[in-house]
Design an enzyme around this catalytic site. Structure first.
Site, mmCIF file in Angstrom:
data_model
loop_
_atom_site.group_PDB
_atom_site.id
_atom_site.type_symbol
_atom_site.label_atom_id
_atom_site.label_comp_id
_atom_site.label_asym_id
_atom_site.label_seq_id
_atom_site.Cartn_x
_atom_site.Cartn_y
_atom_site.Cartn_z
ATOM 1 N N ASP A 213 33.262 18.372 3.572
ATOM 2 C CA ASP A 213 33.355 18.906 4.939
ATOM 3 C C ASP A 213 34.821 19.096 5.324
ATOM 4 O O ASP A 213 35.603 18.154 5.234
ATOM 5 C CB ASP A 213 32.673 17.917 5.902
ATOM 6 C CG ASP A 213 32.466 18.493 7.289
ATOM 7 O OD1 ASP A 213 32.930 19.623 7.538
ATOM 8 O OD2 ASP A 213 31.839 17.815 8.117
ATOM 9 N N HIS B 149 24.732 27.411 7.421
ATOM 10 C CA HIS B 149 25.686 26.846 8.383
ATOM 11 C C HIS B 149 27.037 27.573 8.296
ATOM 12 O O HIS B 149 27.625 27.938 9.316
ATOM 13 C CB HIS B 149 25.854 25.354 8.090
ATOM 14 C CG HIS B 149 26.802 24.653 8.998
ATOM 15 N ND1 HIS B 149 26.550 24.462 10.340
ATOM 16 C CD2 HIS B 149 28.026 24.097 8.767
ATOM 17 C CE1 HIS B 149 27.567 23.818 10.893
ATOM 18 N NE2 HIS B 149 28.487 23.595 9.962
HETATM 19 C C1 HEM Z 1 31.697 24.382 7.729
HETATM 20 C C2 HEM Z 1 29.227 20.244 8.004
HETATM 21 C C3 HEM Z 1 28.645 20.850 12.766
HETATM 22 C C4 HEM Z 1 31.545 24.700 12.533
HETATM 23 C C5 HEM Z 1 31.028 23.234 7.394
HETATM 24 C C6 HEM Z 1 30.841 22.778 6.032
HETATM 25 C C7 HEM Z 1 30.165 21.618 6.110
HETATM 26 C C8 HEM Z 1 29.898 21.351 7.512
HETATM 27 C C9 HEM Z 1 29.737 20.719 4.965
HETATM 28 C C10 HEM Z 1 31.334 23.502 4.756
HETATM 29 C C11 HEM Z 1 32.707 23.136 4.337
HETATM 30 C C12 HEM Z 1 33.804 23.465 5.305
HETATM 31 O O1 HEM Z 1 34.340 24.578 5.317
HETATM 32 O O2 HEM Z 1 34.121 22.588 6.093
HETATM 33 C C13 HEM Z 1 28.878 20.056 9.330
HETATM 34 C C14 HEM Z 1 28.076 18.943 9.801
HETATM 35 C C15 HEM Z 1 27.914 19.123 11.143
HETATM 36 C C16 HEM Z 1 28.607 20.333 11.509
HETATM 37 C C17 HEM Z 1 27.550 17.812 8.942
HETATM 38 C C18 HEM Z 1 27.165 18.273 12.125
HETATM 39 C C19 HEM Z 1 25.899 17.990 11.967
HETATM 40 C C20 HEM Z 1 29.344 21.969 13.110
HETATM 41 C C21 HEM Z 1 29.429 22.504 14.432
HETATM 42 C C22 HEM Z 1 30.238 23.606 14.367
HETATM 43 C C23 HEM Z 1 30.670 23.738 12.993
HETATM 44 C C24 HEM Z 1 28.722 21.910 15.659
HETATM 45 C C25 HEM Z 1 30.690 24.571 15.446
HETATM 46 C C26 HEM Z 1 30.358 24.495 16.732
HETATM 47 C C27 HEM Z 1 31.858 24.910 11.214
HETATM 48 C C28 HEM Z 1 32.772 25.945 10.757
HETATM 49 C C29 HEM Z 1 32.790 25.886 9.360
HETATM 50 C C30 HEM Z 1 31.913 24.784 9.006
HETATM 51 C C31 HEM Z 1 33.581 26.905 11.622
HETATM 52 C C32 HEM Z 1 33.612 26.763 8.403
HETATM 53 C C33 HEM Z 1 32.915 28.059 8.161
HETATM 54 C C34 HEM Z 1 33.700 28.911 7.180
HETATM 55 O O3 HEM Z 1 33.488 28.777 5.969
HETATM 56 O O4 HEM Z 1 34.556 29.667 7.632
HETATM 57 N N1 HEM Z 1 30.439 22.358 8.275
HETATM 58 N N2 HEM Z 1 29.186 20.861 10.383
HETATM 59 N N3 HEM Z 1 30.104 22.741 12.262
HETATM 60 N N4 HEM Z 1 31.380 24.221 10.150
HETATM 61 FE FE1 HEM Z 1 30.234 22.589 10.245
#
Ligand code: HEM
Length: 343
Positions: free
Chosen positions: A154, A223
């Site tokens: 993440d 996601h």
């Molecule tokens: C990407 C986990 C909640 C926004 C990711 C990734 C994971 C992850 C594993 C892929 C790796 C990375 O680029 O970081 C989670 C988990 C969450 C959560 C476990 C809570 C349950 C959120 C929320 C938002 C968000 C609430 C926005 C309001 C993003 C964004 C990316 C991302 C902007 C990058 C997308 C890209 O590749 O450009 N998240 N996330 N995440 N997440 Fe989350």
């Protein structure tokens, strides 16, 4: 010819751009009636406290970022409001709900050592005793190779360097708050038993990256796909996430503390709408079928210099309201005959 006057240097931000750390503490408090002065005193002392606890362990990079909520701004400062500061707007999707929960001040404490985070958080709360009510406290930790408790790496696509500064720091659009930022926090609880019944390939399609190797997939509705947003100019709009796992295996609690810094809350809010309300034809973010948002609060993060030189306390703040009208005076009970006091 006289040279043009140098433009004012950009205000130094708080340490919002600090890299992901091994440990963090997230404290969210509300300010009690007449607690404003104690909170202001603490805000002014914070840079010194961070130095006091962090100085002897420079490698641990102790930092504390402080955010102020919408209602608290007017109670704490007689100063123009940050243009986009408002209470967290709850999001209602067809299946999932992102609630708004109370929060006047956020302390985001980070370090490579959890004992330093603990010591600073303890001192912050000691100084605020009686002046604030604790709304939430989460101790986050780095898990394995920077994975969340769903098992995925993440933070990979976070912007860095100049891109990160552009994504996170307020600029000329709100000159009085240039160098500031907005931060949105949400505490998520995971249903790991349900998640772990899914085959890894199904989990990967939900996240949009491979689990073992962290490679991005072409997975519409994932996601990652839902959180990739572009502006009218075709440029990707970015935020800076410092999510931390937390939990208590004994109580069966497994969570992600979601924390996102951004130059405008609009970008994070758009991402939340795409996740909770969904985007046709794929619908809502399936991560939410296994993750419940239990808090949601938005804060403004002033630049570092703001804490050293706080604007005045608003005239009406910090006073306990006078009782309404001259009501009946309490009657003291008659003392029994005999010795009174110490004579
Ligand atoms: C990407 C986990 C909640 C926004 C990711 C990734 C994971 C992850 C594993 C892929 C790796 C990375 O680029 O970081 C989670 C988990 C969450 C959560 C476990 C809570 C349950 C959120 C929320 C938002 C968000 C609430 C926005 C309001 C993003 C964004 C990316 C991302 C902007 C990058 C997308 C890209 O590749 O450009 N998240 N996330 N995440 N997440 Fe989350």
């Amino acid at each position: 010819r006289a040279s043009a006057p140098a433009s004012a240097p950009d205000p130094e931000p708080q340490q919002v751009l600090a890299p992901l750390s091994a440990a963090a503490v997230f404290l969210v408090v509300t300010v009690e009636q007449a607690g404003e002065q104690a909170v202001r005193d603490l805000l002014g002392d914070l840079p010194g406290l961070v130095r006091a606890f962090g100085f002897s362990a420079p490698d641990a990079a102790l930092s504390c970022v402080t955010g102020v909520g919408s209602d608290a701004w007017d109670r704490l400062f007689d100063a123009p409001r940050p243009a986009e500061l408002h209470p967290f707007r709850p999001v209602d999707g067809p299946r999932h709900h992102a609630p708004a929960t109370p929060g006047d001040v956020l302390f985001h404490v980070r370090a490579a050592r959890s004992d330093l985070c603990f010591a600073l958080a303890a001192e912050i709360m000691r100084r605020l005793r009686g002046a604030v009510a604790l709304q939430d406290e989460v101790q986050g930790f780095k898990y394995l190779d920077v994975r969340d408790l769903l098992g995925f790496v993440d933070g990979t696509e976070n912007p860095v360097g100049g891109e990160a500064r552009d994504a996170v720091l307020i600029g000329a659009e709100d000159p009085e708050h240039a160098g500031g930022s907005y931060v949105l926090v949400q505490k998520y609880l995971h249903d790991l038993d349900a998640w772990n019944t899914l085959p890894v390939e199904a989990q990967e399609r939900i996240i949009g990256r491979t689990k073992a190797t962290n490679v991005e997939l072409d997975a519409p509705g994932s996601h990652v796909d839902l959180n990739t947003v572009v502006g009218a100019d075709g440029e990707e709009r970015q935020i800076l996430r410092d999510n931390m796992p937390f939990g208590s295996p004994g109580r069966g609690e497994f969570g992600t503390y979601y924390i996102a810094y951004s130059r405008t809350p609009e970008v994070t809010e758009l991402m939340l709408r795409r996740m909770f309300v969904g985007v046709p034809p794929t619908g809502h973010d399936r991560i939410l079928d296994f993750s419940t948002a239990v808090t949601g609060t938005l804060f403004y993060v002033p630049p570092a210099g703001f804490l050293d030189d706080l604007p005045p306390l608003p005239a009406a703040a910090g006073r306990v309201p006078a009782p309404a009208g001259p009501g009946p005076q309490p009657q003291l009970p008659d003392l029994p005959d005999g010795p009174r006091g110490e004579d």
